[in-house]
Design a protein around this motif. Structure first.
Motif, PDB file in Angstrom:
ATOM      1  N   SER A  54     -21.232 -40.460 -14.860  1.00  0.00           N
ATOM      2  CA  SER A  54     -22.388 -40.555 -15.849  1.00  0.00           C
ATOM      3  C   SER A  54     -22.579 -41.589 -16.638  1.00  0.00           C
ATOM      4  O   SER A  54     -21.523 -42.141 -17.113  1.00  0.00           O
ATOM      5  CB  SER A  54     -21.919 -39.066 -16.558  1.00  0.00           C
ATOM      6  N   LYS A  57     -28.801 -43.823 -20.330  1.00  0.00           N
ATOM      7  CA  LYS A  57     -29.922 -44.989 -19.805  1.00  0.00           C
ATOM      8  C   LYS A  57     -30.188 -45.452 -21.199  1.00  0.00           C
ATOM      9  O   LYS A  57     -30.103 -45.071 -22.169  1.00  0.00           O
ATOM     10  CB  LYS A  57     -30.942 -44.051 -19.137  1.00  0.00           C
ATOM     11  N   SER A  61     -31.622 -41.228 -22.274  1.00  0.00           N
ATOM     12  CA  SER A  61     -31.247 -39.863 -21.376  1.00  0.00           C
ATOM     13  C   SER A  61     -30.071 -40.338 -20.617  1.00  0.00           C
ATOM     14  O   SER A  61     -29.706 -41.310 -20.424  1.00  0.00           O
ATOM     15  CB  SER A  61     -32.471 -39.828 -20.497  1.00  0.00           C
ATOM     16  N   THR A  62     -29.366 -39.236 -20.057  1.00  0.00           N
ATOM     17  CA  THR A  62     -28.258 -39.266 -19.326  1.00  0.00           C
ATOM     18  C   THR A  62     -28.466 -39.264 -17.748  1.00  0.00           C
ATOM     19  O   THR A  62     -29.452 -38.596 -17.353  1.00  0.00           O
ATOM     20  CB  THR A  62     -27.328 -38.024 -19.569  1.00  0.00           C
ATOM     21  N   SER A  63     -28.112 -40.280 -17.067  1.00  0.00           N
ATOM     22  CA  SER A  63     -28.149 -40.075 -15.361  1.00  0.00           C
ATOM     23  C   SER A  63     -26.685 -40.091 -15.110  1.00  0.00           C
ATOM     24  O   SER A  63     -25.865 -40.362 -15.662  1.00  0.00           O
ATOM     25  CB  SER A  63     -28.529 -41.466 -14.987  1.00  0.00           C
ATOM     26  N   SER A  64     -26.691 -39.228 -13.855  1.00  0.00           N
ATOM     27  CA  SER A  64     -25.420 -38.995 -13.166  1.00  0.00           C
ATOM     28  C   SER A  64     -25.628 -39.069 -11.756  1.00  0.00           C
ATOM     29  O   SER A  64     -26.667 -38.760 -11.416  1.00  0.00           O
ATOM     30  CB  SER A  64     -24.648 -37.792 -13.755  1.00  0.00           C
ATOM     31  N   ARG A  65     -24.489 -39.438 -11.009  1.00  0.00           N
ATOM     32  CA  ARG A  65     -24.578 -39.356  -9.622  1.00  0.00           C
ATOM     33  C   ARG A  65     -23.211 -38.814  -9.249  1.00  0.00           C
ATOM     34  O   ARG A  65     -22.041 -39.020  -9.664  1.00  0.00           O
ATOM     35  CB  ARG A  65     -24.766 -40.792  -8.863  1.00  0.00           C
TER      36      ARG A  65
END
Length: 135
Positions: A54, A57, A61-65
């Protein structure tokens, strides 16, 4: 591992501006500036044989993969979609992303109190480093 679930905040960086400028992707100048100047956060979690990486950005905002070590997946960055794979070897996570513009390799070396991210790009002779401290 002691670093799972911890948040790491960017402390300092080396050659990161040069790396961003080397990318052969059309990135608006305001986005480049925001990426270079952001005080990003990073976090890694593990659930069975899956990992979730995680990050926060530029826009907050938070991005996760979520991924499995060694399994290829599609990833989109700056409007470009490419193939990526992350390989886990102990405390080191090596991500290789292939785009039409070149190959981006990101190595994340975790320890309980620090995360060191090393970035290389096939279209650039340099190496960028980002140093994170555990919160």
């Amino acid at each position: 591992m002691a670093y799972f679930g911890k948040e790491f905040v960017l402390d300092r960086q080396e050659n990161f501006t040069e790396f961003i400028e080397s990318l052969k992707m059309e990135i608006p100048p305001e986005i480049k500036k925001a990426v270079i100047n952001s005080k990003s956060l990073a976090k890694i979690d593990k659930n069975g044989d899956e990992y979730t990486l995680s990050s926060v950005k530029v826009d907050g905002s938070t991005s996760s993969r979520t991924f499995k070590s060694g399994v290829e997946y599609e990833e989109t960055n700056f409007g470009r979609t490419g193939k990526a794979v992350i390989t886990v070897d102990g405390d080191t996570f090596t991500q290789v992303q292939k785009y039409p513009e070149g190959t981006l390799t990101t190595t994340r070396k975790f320890s309980p109190n620090e995360l060191v991210v090393t970035i290389t790009f096939s279209g650039w002779d340099g190496e960028a480093k980002r140093y994170y401290k555990a919160k």
